[in-house]
Design a protein around this motif. Structure first.
Motif, PDB file in Angstrom:
ATOM      1  N   SER A   1      -2.765  72.820  31.338  1.00  0.00           N
ATOM      2  CA  SER A   1      -2.339  74.086  31.938  1.00  0.00           C
ATOM      3  C   SER A   1      -1.155  73.913  32.874  1.00  0.00           C
ATOM      4  CB  SER A   1      -3.498  74.738  32.698  1.00  0.00           C
ATOM      5  OG  SER A   1      -3.890  73.955  33.808  1.00  0.00           O
ATOM      6  N   MET A   2      -0.944  72.682  33.357  1.00  0.00           N
ATOM      7  CA  MET A   2       0.182  72.415  34.251  1.00  0.00           C
ATOM      8  C   MET A   2       1.512  72.377  33.511  1.00  0.00           C
ATOM      9  SD  MET A   2      -0.979  72.132  37.409  1.00  0.00           S
ATOM     10  CE  MET A   2       0.161  71.119  38.369  1.00  0.00           C
ATOM     11  N   GLN A   3       1.481  72.443  32.164  1.00  0.00           N
ATOM     12  CA  GLN A   3       2.722  72.496  31.382  1.00  0.00           C
ATOM     13  C   GLN A   3       3.462  73.813  31.573  1.00  0.00           C
ATOM     14  OE1 GLN A   3       2.291  71.895  27.203  1.00  0.00           O
ATOM     15  NE2 GLN A   3       1.271  69.909  27.388  1.00  0.00           N
ATOM     16  N   PHE A   4       2.755  74.852  31.986  1.00  0.00           N
ATOM     17  CA  PHE A   4       3.342  76.183  31.993  1.00  0.00           C
ATOM     18  C   PHE A   4       4.456  76.308  33.023  1.00  0.00           C
ATOM     19  CE2 PHE A   4       3.514  80.636  33.402  1.00  0.00           C
ATOM     20  CZ  PHE A   4       3.841  81.236  32.195  1.00  0.00           C
ATOM     21  N   GLY A   5       5.509  77.010  32.630  1.00  0.00           N
ATOM     22  CA  GLY A   5       6.600  77.272  33.547  1.00  0.00           C
ATOM     23  C   GLY A   5       7.507  78.361  33.017  1.00  0.00           C
ATOM     24  N   SER A   6       7.733  79.397  33.810  1.00  0.00           N
ATOM     25  CA  SER A   6       8.643  80.469  33.410  1.00  0.00           C
ATOM     26  C   SER A   6      10.003  80.319  34.080  1.00  0.00           C
ATOM     27  CB  SER A   6       8.044  81.827  33.788  1.00  0.00           C
ATOM     28  OG  SER A   6       7.893  81.942  35.201  1.00  0.00           O
ATOM     29  N   GLY A   7      10.093  79.368  35.024  1.00  0.00           N
ATOM     30  CA  GLY A   7      11.332  79.137  35.749  1.00  0.00           C
ATOM     31  C   GLY A   7      11.910  77.780  35.413  1.00  0.00           C
ATOM     32  N   PRO A   8      12.743  77.240  36.288  1.00  0.00           N
ATOM     33  CA  PRO A   8      13.394  75.959  36.003  1.00  0.00           C
ATOM     34  C   PRO A   8      12.443  74.765  36.007  1.00  0.00           C
ATOM     35  CG  PRO A   8      13.940  76.728  38.214  1.00  0.00           C
ATOM     36  CD  PRO A   8      13.251  77.853  37.528  1.00  0.00           C
TER      37      PRO A   8
END
Length: 291
Positions: free
Chosen positions: A87-94
């Motif tokens: 779940s720590m893979q998620f990212g909508s930013g840089p």
């Protein structure tokens, strides 16, 4: 330093060094007391305390029992627990949540070692996947950076096993800093945190979440794919926003309330937040280091 600037730097070591610029190492006060040559203050005696530490001069003046407290003459010991689950893979930013957690951990380790204190790092999912034992050696930073850089976010989370393992291997009182999105069983989380507290460790949580997880600012029909085997969903986010925000608020309020009740320091951190602010909270207010 802003996350978009950090994201332009590929090497974790350079990221961490960039983040810690502006922080100047200085002397610190120990966050707990023990036997030492430097007297600090008194506190009232309670049954079970070591009677040999009663200040009899104070007793003769007040007819009450007080203990002398002393500053610990050993260095601060810090253990960083970094969530490396999928779940720590998620990212909508840089930066993804994992990128952010890695960078915070590396920068903290760098600053702690500059203080000549001891730091260790554990990266986990269902178990401790990577363990860098605590040390204050000058070359220890290389081991920490290599250990953090070599890992990716994968697998599910078994938080109680991880925190129990951490408690078992820490033989000295330590400051334990958990950097995680806390997407895990809450009862197991707080059972594990309570175990650390029972063993006299000070616990801090950096609750790391992405802006979109907090704001849910999506539009149009989208397909969401859950991480850690949580399924898929095609929907109109606008129709779910109110329910999602209510569930999120309940989740965050429960975490805050139970952390406060367990005397666990808690800080919700967005991956868009300036990393200096996170370090300032942890170092200046909790660990007691000075810029």
């Amino acid at each position: 330093m802003q996350p978009d600037e950090i994201a332009k730097i590929s090497r974790l070591e350079l990221r961490a060094r960039k983040v810690v610029e502006g922080f100047v190492s200085g002397l610190h006060r120990s966050p707990y007391f023990g036997q030492s040559i430097e007297f600090v203050q008194h506190r009232e005696y309670v049954p079970g305390d070591d009677a040999r530490r009663i200040d009899w001069k104070v007793w003769s003046r007040t007819d009450r029992y007080y203990l002398k407290l002393f500053e610990e003459d050993t260095n601060v010991r810090v253990v960083l627990l970094v969530d490396g689950s999928e779940s720590m893979q998620f990212g909508s930013g840089p930066l993804t949540k994992f990128d952010y957690a890695q960078t915070v951990a590396a920068a903290l380790a760098m600053l702690i070692l500059k203080q000549n204190d001891s730091v260790g790092v554990g990266l986990f999912d269902t178990k401790m996947r990577s363990i860098i034992p605590s040390s204050s050696r000058h070359n220890h930073l290389n081991s920490i950076l290599q250990g953090l850089s070599a890992e990716t976010a994968t697998g599910q989370t078994d938080i109680i096993s991880v925190l129990r393992s951490a408690a078992e291997v820490m033989s000295h009182r330590s400051i334990v800093i958990l950097i995680s999105d806390l997407f895990c069983d809450r009862e197991q989380l707080f059972r594990g945190l309570q175990l650390l507290k029972q063993r006299k460790h000070e616990v801090l949580i950096v609750h790391t979440m992405d802006d979109q997880e907090l704001d849910f600012d999506y539009s149009g029909t989208l397909r969401f794919e859950g991480l850690e085997d949580s399924g898929k969903l095609t929907c109109d986010p606008a129709a779910l926003r109110t329910g999602y925000k209510n569930a999120l608020d309940s989740f965050l309020e429960t975490i805050r309330r139970r952390c406060a009740g367990s005397l666990v320091d808690y800080r919700l951190t967005r991956t868009s937040e300036n990393l200096d602010a996170v370090l300032s909270h942890l170092l200046n207010f909790r660990i007691g280091m000075r810029k």
